[in-house]
Write a protein that holds these residues in place. Structure first.
Motif, PDB file in Angstrom:
ATOM      1  N   THR A  19      39.637  41.808  34.090  1.00  0.00           N
ATOM      2  CA  THR A  19      40.136  41.185  32.860  1.00  0.00           C
ATOM      3  C   THR A  19      41.340  41.960  32.328  1.00  0.00           C
ATOM      4  O   THR A  19      42.318  41.360  31.858  1.00  0.00           O
ATOM      5  CB  THR A  19      39.031  41.120  31.794  1.00  0.00           C
ATOM      6  OG1 THR A  19      37.932  40.359  32.306  1.00  0.00           O
ATOM      7  CG2 THR A  19      39.535  40.485  30.509  1.00  0.00           C
ATOM      8  N   ILE A  24      44.315  41.112  34.412  1.00  0.00           N
ATOM      9  CA  ILE A  24      44.834  39.781  34.052  1.00  0.00           C
ATOM     10  C   ILE A  24      45.636  39.858  32.756  1.00  0.00           C
ATOM     11  O   ILE A  24      46.697  39.219  32.626  1.00  0.00           O
ATOM     12  CB  ILE A  24      43.673  38.772  33.926  1.00  0.00           C
ATOM     13  CG1 ILE A  24      43.088  38.477  35.315  1.00  0.00           C
ATOM     14  CG2 ILE A  24      44.138  37.484  33.246  1.00  0.00           C
ATOM     15  CD1 ILE A  24      41.772  37.727  35.274  1.00  0.00           C
ATOM     16  N   ALA A  25      45.141  40.646  31.783  1.00  0.00           N
ATOM     17  CA  ALA A  25      45.851  40.787  30.507  1.00  0.00           C
ATOM     18  C   ALA A  25      47.224  41.432  30.720  1.00  0.00           C
ATOM     19  O   ALA A  25      48.218  41.022  30.100  1.00  0.00           O
ATOM     20  CB  ALA A  25      45.016  41.617  29.536  1.00  0.00           C
ATOM     21  N   TYR A  43      48.824  41.609  33.729  1.00  0.00           N
ATOM     22  CA  TYR A  43      49.595  40.879  34.750  1.00  0.00           C
ATOM     23  C   TYR A  43      49.047  39.441  34.855  1.00  0.00           C
ATOM     24  O   TYR A  43      48.304  39.118  35.776  1.00  0.00           O
ATOM     25  CB  TYR A  43      49.505  41.582  36.107  1.00  0.00           C
ATOM     26  CG  TYR A  43      49.896  43.044  36.041  1.00  0.00           C
ATOM     27  CD1 TYR A  43      51.229  43.425  36.162  1.00  0.00           C
ATOM     28  CD2 TYR A  43      48.926  44.034  35.838  1.00  0.00           C
ATOM     29  CE1 TYR A  43      51.599  44.769  36.087  1.00  0.00           C
ATOM     30  CE2 TYR A  43      49.287  45.374  35.759  1.00  0.00           C
ATOM     31  CZ  TYR A  43      50.619  45.729  35.882  1.00  0.00           C
ATOM     32  OH  TYR A  43      50.990  47.054  35.811  1.00  0.00           O
ATOM     33  N   PRO A  44      49.381  38.590  33.902  1.00  0.00           N
ATOM     34  CA  PRO A  44      48.807  37.244  33.846  1.00  0.00           C
ATOM     35  C   PRO A  44      49.165  36.342  35.024  1.00  0.00           C
ATOM     36  O   PRO A  44      48.555  35.281  35.181  1.00  0.00           O
ATOM     37  CB  PRO A  44      49.375  36.670  32.531  1.00  0.00           C
ATOM     38  CG  PRO A  44      50.564  37.502  32.219  1.00  0.00           C
ATOM     39  CD  PRO A  44      50.276  38.861  32.767  1.00  0.00           C
ATOM     40  N   GLN A  45      50.111  36.750  35.855  1.00  0.00           N
ATOM     41  CA  GLN A  45      50.471  35.970  37.040  1.00  0.00           C
ATOM     42  C   GLN A  45      49.777  36.498  38.307  1.00  0.00           C
ATOM     43  O   GLN A  45      50.152  36.113  39.420  1.00  0.00           O
ATOM     44  CB  GLN A  45      51.999  35.998  37.238  1.00  0.00           C
ATOM     45  CG  GLN A  45      52.779  35.396  36.093  1.00  0.00           C
ATOM     46  CD  GLN A  45      52.371  33.963  35.807  1.00  0.00           C
ATOM     47  OE1 GLN A  45      52.361  33.115  36.707  1.00  0.00           O
ATOM     48  NE2 GLN A  45      52.018  33.667  34.557  1.00  0.00           N
ATOM     49  N   TYR A 102      42.535  37.131  39.233  1.00  0.00           N
ATOM     50  CA  TYR A 102      41.678  35.984  38.907  1.00  0.00           C
ATOM     51  C   TYR A 102      40.640  35.750  40.010  1.00  0.00           C
ATOM     52  O   TYR A 102      39.465  35.477  39.735  1.00  0.00           O
ATOM     53  CB  TYR A 102      42.527  34.728  38.717  1.00  0.00           C
ATOM     54  CG  TYR A 102      43.127  34.591  37.343  1.00  0.00           C
ATOM     55  CD1 TYR A 102      42.329  34.266  36.244  1.00  0.00           C
ATOM     56  CD2 TYR A 102      44.491  34.774  37.138  1.00  0.00           C
ATOM     57  CE1 TYR A 102      42.879  34.140  34.971  1.00  0.00           C
ATOM     58  CE2 TYR A 102      45.055  34.639  35.867  1.00  0.00           C
ATOM     59  CZ  TYR A 102      44.239  34.332  34.795  1.00  0.00           C
ATOM     60  OH  TYR A 102      44.782  34.200  33.534  1.00  0.00           O
ATOM     61  N   GLN A 158      42.295  28.974  38.416  1.00  0.00           N
ATOM     62  CA  GLN A 158      43.497  29.632  37.904  1.00  0.00           C
ATOM     63  C   GLN A 158      44.230  30.374  39.026  1.00  0.00           C
ATOM     64  O   GLN A 158      45.466  30.351  39.095  1.00  0.00           O
ATOM     65  CB  GLN A 158      43.124  30.607  36.783  1.00  0.00           C
ATOM     66  CG  GLN A 158      44.309  31.207  36.055  1.00  0.00           C
ATOM     67  CD  GLN A 158      45.207  30.158  35.412  1.00  0.00           C
ATOM     68  OE1 GLN A 158      44.707  29.160  34.875  1.00  0.00           O
ATOM     69  NE2 GLN A 158      46.509  30.348  35.470  1.00  0.00           N
TER      70      GLN A 158
END
Length: 259
Positions: free
Chosen positions: A26, A29-30, A32-34, A39, A61
């Motif tokens: 998590t 992801i926060a 590096y959202p890409q 994911y 996702q």
């Protein structure tokens, strides 16, 4: 930093600490959202935690970020199958086959779906395809698994149609042996092996009958054949036991010839 967080999470997931692994993924992801990998990895951790719907959301996702990931389609297909969404699982596997026609895991998973649908012949066809791939890779162990699984499915097919499976038939043979009806039991084993020359238990039973009849060379031959069949199925422990019995019979033969 992204890879460090992901690797930390992978290590924790391998150790069964899924909650801590999810926290690391998590965070990745926060930051590096890409990150399609973050994911995917969090999806795996959710799935292993029994949170299948959350796993599917993360797989979705991940695929939105990179639609060419075979491993994610396979994982999502498994998750769909877990919640009995068979059609979505089949669609994901079709995508996998289009990306990699030699994906052995996809063929085995597709076979499992066919078994659930009681499409036994199709399941066998998919497993044969997986076995062919393993044969080309010279992966003997996985090839043996496919052969053993095919034989199990063949028995399931017989049972589903109301027929007598090999296992039930051999139980009847065992009853005849315990009743001393050795000739009948021997005839039954011979008949079964004509129908299925790869039934390890049938060879083993016939070997035991030949021992009772003091037909030691035939018993040794049956045990050796049974050992070979078990080895082909990947049951090495049973194979080694029977090889040991063959050795004991050979030593007995040598001892008796020296008397």
């Amino acid at each position: 930093m992204e890879q460090k967080l992901i690797q930390q999470g992978i290590t924790k997931a391998k150790n069964g600490d899924y909650e801590a692994a999810i926290t690391d993924f998590t965070q990745a992801i926060a930051d590096y959202p890409q990150s399609a990998e973050a994911y995917y990895r969090r999806g795996l951790a959710y799935f292993d935690s029994g949170l299948t719907e959350k796993a599917i959301a993360d797989y979705n996702q991940s695929l939105n970020l990179d639609s060419q990931q075979i491993k994610v389609y396979l994982s999502r297909a498994m998750a769909f199958l877990t919640i009995n969404n068979i059609q979505s699982s089949i669609i994901d596997l079709q995508v996998v086959f289009s990306l990699d026609p030699n994906c052995d895991r996809a063929y085995k998973l597709r076979a499992n779906i066919c078994i659930r649908l009681k499409e036994y012949d199709r399941a066998i066809d998919y497993l044969k395809q997986a076995g062919k791939i393993y044969l080309e890779r010279q992966d003997k162990e996985s090839c043996r698994f496919c052969i053993a699984r095919i034989r199990q499915i063949e028995q399931q097919k017989i049972a589903a149609s109301g027929g007598v499976t090999n296992q039930v038939f051999l139980q009847q043979v065992q009853q005849k042996i315990s009743q001393g009806k050795l000739d009948e039991a021997l005839r039954d084993c011979n008949w079964l092996l004509q129908l299925d020359p790869y039934d390890a238990q049938a060879y083993q039973y016939r070997g035991n009958i030949n021992l009772e009849l003091e037909e030691y060379p035939q018993a040794k031959q049956d045990f050796r054949q049974a050992a070979q069949c078990y080895r082909t199925q990947g049951n090495l422990a049973e194979s080694e036991k029977l090889e040991q019995r063959c050795l004991e019979l050979q030593l007995r033969s040598v001892y008796q010839s020296n008397l």
